[in-house]
Design a protein around this motif. Structure first.
Motif, mmCIF file in Angstrom:
data_model
loop_
_atom_site.group_PDB
_atom_site.id
_atom_site.type_symbol
_atom_site.label_atom_id
_atom_site.label_comp_id
_atom_site.label_asym_id
_atom_site.label_seq_id
_atom_site.Cartn_x
_atom_site.Cartn_y
_atom_site.Cartn_z
ATOM 1 N N UNK A 2 0.804 -1.260 -0.014
ATOM 2 C CA UNK A 2 -0.136 -0.007 0.073
ATOM 3 C C UNK A 2 0.803 1.150 -0.139
ATOM 4 N N UNK A 3 2.240 1.219 -0.019
ATOM 5 C CA UNK A 3 3.233 2.509 0.140
ATOM 6 C C UNK A 3 4.248 2.115 -0.911
ATOM 7 N N UNK A 4 3.791 2.217 -2.125
ATOM 8 C CA UNK A 4 4.922 2.251 -3.078
ATOM 9 C C UNK A 4 6.017 3.202 -3.213
ATOM 10 N N UNK A 5 7.228 3.047 -3.358
ATOM 11 C CA UNK A 5 8.091 4.431 -3.498
ATOM 12 C C UNK A 5 7.936 5.040 -4.995
ATOM 13 N N UNK A 6 8.516 6.070 -5.031
ATOM 14 C CA UNK A 6 8.450 6.729 -6.290
ATOM 15 C C UNK A 6 9.580 6.422 -7.200
ATOM 16 N N UNK A 7 9.041 5.288 -7.873
ATOM 17 C CA UNK A 7 10.366 4.701 -8.825
ATOM 18 C C UNK A 7 11.044 5.343 -9.890
ATOM 19 N N UNK A 8 10.415 6.584 -10.039
ATOM 20 C CA UNK A 8 10.978 7.328 -11.165
ATOM 21 C C UNK A 8 11.932 8.419 -10.506
ATOM 22 N N UNK A 9 11.993 8.508 -9.269
ATOM 23 C CA UNK A 9 12.947 9.128 -8.689
ATOM 24 C C UNK A 9 14.429 8.556 -8.643
ATOM 25 N N UNK A 10 15.195 9.373 -9.179
ATOM 26 C CA UNK A 10 16.343 9.121 -9.553
ATOM 27 C C UNK A 10 17.469 8.570 -8.292
ATOM 28 N N UNK A 11 17.209 9.339 -7.397
ATOM 29 C CA UNK A 11 18.076 9.219 -6.159
ATOM 30 C C UNK A 11 17.637 7.698 -5.547
ATOM 31 N N UNK A 12 16.134 7.698 -5.551
ATOM 32 C CA UNK A 12 15.849 5.970 -5.139
ATOM 33 C C UNK A 12 16.308 5.118 -6.054
ATOM 34 N N UNK A 13 16.384 5.205 -7.410
ATOM 35 C CA UNK A 13 16.756 4.315 -8.402
ATOM 36 C C UNK A 13 18.214 4.036 -8.237
ATOM 37 N N UNK A 14 19.101 5.165 -8.009
ATOM 38 C CA UNK A 14 20.528 4.851 -7.681
ATOM 39 C C UNK A 14 20.709 4.142 -6.516
ATOM 40 N N UNK A 15 20.030 4.038 -5.545
ATOM 41 C CA UNK A 15 20.202 3.442 -4.227
ATOM 42 C C UNK A 15 19.973 1.977 -4.368
ATOM 43 N N UNK A 16 18.856 1.609 -5.194
ATOM 44 C CA UNK A 16 18.380 0.357 -5.563
ATOM 45 C C UNK A 16 19.289 -0.363 -6.176
ATOM 46 N N UNK A 17 19.758 0.092 -7.468
ATOM 47 C CA UNK A 17 20.911 -0.323 -8.313
ATOM 48 C C UNK A 17 22.197 -0.547 -7.688
ATOM 49 N N UNK A 18 22.449 0.383 -6.770
ATOM 50 C CA UNK A 18 23.920 0.156 -5.812
ATOM 51 C C UNK A 18 23.533 -0.968 -4.994
ATOM 52 N N UNK A 19 22.446 -1.406 -4.300
ATOM 53 C CA UNK A 19 22.300 -2.437 -3.400
ATOM 54 C C UNK A 19 22.463 -3.606 -4.073
ATOM 55 N N UNK A 20 21.796 -3.763 -5.336
ATOM 56 C CA UNK A 20 22.083 -5.094 -6.103
ATOM 57 C C UNK A 20 23.265 -5.232 -7.192
ATOM 58 N N UNK A 21 24.035 -4.165 -6.897
ATOM 59 C CA UNK A 21 25.286 -4.284 -7.607
ATOM 60 C C UNK A 21 25.116 -4.052 -9.400
ATOM 61 N N UNK A 22 24.107 -3.519 -9.791
ATOM 62 C CA UNK A 22 23.616 -3.146 -11.043
ATOM 63 C C UNK A 22 23.680 -1.712 -11.461
ATOM 64 N N UNK A 23 23.836 -1.601 -12.669
ATOM 65 C CA UNK A 23 23.934 -0.350 -13.268
ATOM 66 C C UNK A 23 22.529 0.137 -14.087
ATOM 67 N N UNK A 24 21.913 1.423 -13.637
ATOM 68 C CA UNK A 24 20.899 1.737 -14.515
ATOM 69 C C UNK A 24 21.073 1.798 -15.883
ATOM 70 N N UNK A 25 20.073 1.442 -16.672
ATOM 71 C CA UNK A 25 20.340 1.247 -17.979
ATOM 72 C C UNK A 25 20.360 2.609 -18.830
ATOM 73 N N UNK A 26 20.126 3.710 -17.925
ATOM 74 C CA UNK A 26 20.211 5.195 -18.403
ATOM 75 C C UNK A 26 21.718 5.492 -18.425
ATOM 76 N N UNK A 27 22.440 4.868 -17.788
ATOM 77 C CA UNK A 27 24.035 5.153 -17.842
ATOM 78 C C UNK A 27 24.575 4.178 -18.581
ATOM 79 N N UNK A 28 24.038 3.141 -19.104
ATOM 80 C CA UNK A 28 24.749 2.180 -19.987
ATOM 81 C C UNK A 28 25.200 2.534 -21.301
#
Length: 140
Positions: free
Chosen positions: A114-140
């Protein structure tokens, strides 16, 4: 529930051998055939199942799979946005694989249904990719 190779998936999405000549298969899949599929880690432990696929409509790409983990009979599940490029398809076992230990996933940044994050937020996205050790495709 595993939808990758169900009879319904074979008929409608072309995942059976009889439909490979049509260009459909594990390289091209319908989103409805992915939702509900099991996710395991490399140690063979069940990590949950995919509840949703998040699409970046501007880029025309899959951004995240929303993984449901924990709880019992759908109650108390925690949701995790897992970068799509962190998952691999295991066609032999008809499931997805996420290279993360179960304990690490238990401590991953997650959210309530019932409380989804703002997945379009770049700060949030960067933290998720850092946690899983991946790069956002926007930086590929």
């Amino acid at each position: 529930m595993n939808n990758l190779y169900s009879d319904n998936a074979n008929k409608t999405n072309g995942f059976g051998n009889s439909n490979l000549h049509n260009g459909l298969g594990p390289a091209l899949m319908g989103s409805s055939s992915i939702n509900g599929n099991d996710v395991y880690n490399r140690q063979g432990e069940s990590l949950g199942d995919i509840k949703e696929i998040m699409l970046d409509m501007n880029a025309g790409r899959v951004s995240y799979a929303v993984l449901s983990f924990g709880g019992f009979l759908g109650m108390g599940d925690k949701l995790f946005a897992v970068p799509w490029n962190a998952l691999t398809l295991d066609t032999a076992n008809k499931r997805f694989v996420l290279d993360v230990e179960k304990a690490r996933l238990e401590n991953a940044p997650g959210f309530d249904k019932d409380q989804w994050p703002d997945m379009a937020d770049q700060t949030w996205a960067n933290s998720i990719h850092a946690y899983y050790g991946t790069k956002p495709y926007l930086t590929e």
